[in-house]
Design a protein around this motif. Structure first.
Motif, PDB file in Angstrom:
ATOM      1  N   ALA A 102     -23.764  -2.187   5.512  1.00 56.84           N
ATOM      2  CA  ALA A 102     -23.142  -2.888   4.542  1.00 56.84           C
ATOM      3  C   ALA A 102     -22.554  -2.236   3.250  1.00 56.84           C
ATOM      4  N   SER A 103     -23.562  -0.928   3.661  1.00 56.61           N
ATOM      5  CA  SER A 103     -23.623  -0.159   2.123  1.00 56.61           C
ATOM      6  C   SER A 103     -22.046   0.693   2.447  1.00 56.61           C
ATOM      7  N   ALA A 104     -22.113   1.310   3.440  1.00 55.42           N
ATOM      8  CA  ALA A 104     -21.021   1.504   4.615  1.00 55.42           C
ATOM      9  C   ALA A 104     -19.260   0.371   4.001  1.00 55.42           C
ATOM     10  N   ILE A 105     -19.754  -0.005   4.290  1.00 54.07           N
ATOM     11  CA  ILE A 105     -18.326  -0.706   4.200  1.00 54.07           C
ATOM     12  C   ILE A 105     -18.183  -1.218   1.930  1.00 54.07           C
ATOM     13  N   ILE A 109     -34.394  -2.597   0.928  1.00 50.14           N
ATOM     14  CA  ILE A 109     -33.082  -2.135   0.494  1.00 50.14           C
ATOM     15  C   ILE A 109     -33.000  -1.997  -0.818  1.00 50.14           C
ATOM     16  N   ARG A 110     -32.269  -0.796  -2.036  1.00 57.60           N
ATOM     17  CA  ARG A 110     -33.274   0.095  -3.604  1.00 57.60           C
ATOM     18  C   ARG A 110     -32.244  -0.369  -3.748  1.00 57.60           C
ATOM     19  N   SER A 136     -34.338  -3.292  14.538  1.00 54.80           N
ATOM     20  CA  SER A 136     -33.049  -2.966  14.629  1.00 54.80           C
ATOM     21  C   SER A 136     -32.446  -3.430  12.825  1.00 54.80           C
ATOM     22  N   GLY A 137     -31.929  -2.403  13.151  1.00 56.73           N
ATOM     23  CA  GLY A 137     -30.843  -2.335  11.323  1.00 56.73           C
ATOM     24  C   GLY A 137     -30.117  -3.902  11.423  1.00 56.73           C
ATOM     25  N   VAL A 138     -30.968  -4.299  10.600  1.00 60.97           N
ATOM     26  CA  VAL A 138     -29.642  -5.903  10.678  1.00 60.97           C
ATOM     27  C   VAL A 138     -28.480  -5.607   9.322  1.00 60.97           C
ATOM     28  N   SER A 139     -27.107  -5.139   9.681  1.00 59.70           N
ATOM     29  CA  SER A 139     -26.539  -5.221   8.803  1.00 59.70           C
ATOM     30  C   SER A 139     -25.581  -4.733   9.491  1.00 59.70           C
ATOM     31  N   ALA A 165     -23.749  -3.961  -2.500  1.00 58.65           N
ATOM     32  CA  ALA A 165     -23.502  -3.498  -1.968  1.00 58.65           C
ATOM     33  C   ALA A 165     -23.913  -4.676  -0.282  1.00 58.65           C
ATOM     34  N   THR A 166     -24.925  -5.193  -0.320  1.00 56.05           N
ATOM     35  CA  THR A 166     -25.585  -6.646   0.416  1.00 56.05           C
ATOM     36  C   THR A 166     -24.540  -7.687   0.163  1.00 56.05           C
ATOM     37  N   ALA A 167     -25.000  -7.929  -0.977  1.00 57.13           N
ATOM     38  CA  ALA A 167     -24.441  -9.357  -1.788  1.00 57.13           C
ATOM     39  C   ALA A 167     -22.875  -9.376  -1.183  1.00 57.13           C
TER      40      ALA A 167
END
Length: 305
Positions: free
Chosen positions: A210-213, A4-5, A69-72, A11-13
């Motif tokens: 998460a980034s898409a949202i 996660i850059r 697994s893509g854990v988001s 976005a993650t937060a």
């Protein structure tokens, strides 16, 4: 592990805050009304000798199944507040499958677009990450199918652009998780748009859901295209911010991806899944995560058409 850059930290937060404050039901027809309690324990499973006997010797010896697994992607897989513990339906299912097989399912956070490549290179043993079983993917991996789902799109509350059907996405900025089903469906919609003399979807592939949202929330996208499982979850978590204005575009099987040459592991997982279905654990997990309407009978192999 998924990288996660730093530029995606915000976005993650935001996504994490949505996940933690109101884990909600993706099943819009559910009458339960409450949020699933992620802390509810999965009942312990006993070892099934037949299923465990199908495991490859190397995995038996290691005692671990490496799970990509893509854990988001809530409610299927997402991080707890410690950003380490994986929660969700897939996490619970993996724990139960592992107990039936006598091994541990070790979830490793991975960019979705690298999962199939990681499986074919044997960096991972299987993928348990809400991956749609599609014929083009079956050329590289086998699927043990375990759920049904459809595809739809998410917009901000009030739907200011009036998007209600696939054709409304023509020329629109649409955020997707790279290489996900939403990404593939966006390409299919673009073909239909161009055939009708319209502009293709202005697709924005991003590293994770998460980034898409966040792209939608910040106004950098007009919609998010993804499985209805996760979109309805986002709405129920944050009903004042999002809505799903379109019905799912058909029903497709969701599968556990296994390398083509790992038939022993594939068959072991299928046998273990049937054990969980027979003893009621599968139904319990569906009810816990409000996914009862997404139930799939049996453990078919490569049923996606």
């Amino acid at each position: 592990m998924k990288t996660i850059r730093t530029t995606l930290a915000a976005a993650t937060a935001v996504a994490a805050s949505l996940l933690i404050t109101a884990c909600a039901a993706p099943d819009e027809g559910s009458t339960g009304g409450g949020a699933p309690d992620a802390s509810t324990s999965v009942k312990a499973q006993g070892l099934d000798a037949h299923a465990a006997g199908l495991l490859p010797a190397a995995i038996k010896q290691a005692g671990v199944v490496k799970v990509a697994s893509g854990v988001s992607f809530p409610p299927m897989e997402y991080f707890d507040t410690d950003n380490k513990t994986v929660l969700g339906f897939d996490a619970d299912l993996g724990k139960a499958l592992g107990e039936v097989l006598g091994v541990k399912f070790d979830f490793q956070n991975t960019n979705f677009d690298g999962i199939i490549g990681g499986l074919t290179a044997h960096r991972y043993d299987l993928g348990l990450t809400s991956m749609i079983d599609k014929p083009e993917r079956q050329t590289q991996v086998d699927f043990v199918d375990y759920l049904n789902s459809g595809v739809s799109f998410l917009v901000v509350k009030g739907n200011p652009d009036g998007l209600t059907q696939q054709s409304d996405l023509c020329g629109r900025k649409v955020a997707v998780e790279k290489a996900s089903t939403g990404d593939l469906v966006a390409d299919d919609i673009s073909k239909d748009c161009q055939a009708a003399g319209k502009k293709p979807v202005d697709k924005s592939p991003l590293p994770d859901q998460a980034s898409a949202i966040q792209a939608l929330q910040s106004g950098r996208a007009d919609a998010v295209l993804a499985l209805d499982l996760t979109l309805a979850y986002n709405v129920k978590q944050n009903p004042d911010s999002f809505e799903v204005p379109a019905k799912p575009f058909g029903t497709l099987p969701v599968g556990i991806a296994v390398p083509k040459d790992s038939t022993g592991l594939r068959d072991a997982v299928a046998a273990a899944l049937k054990v969980l279905q027979d003893n009621g654990t599968y139904s319990d997990l569906l009810a816990k995560w409000n996914l009862t309407d997404q139930a799939l009978t049996g453990a078919p192999i490569n049923s996606g058409k």
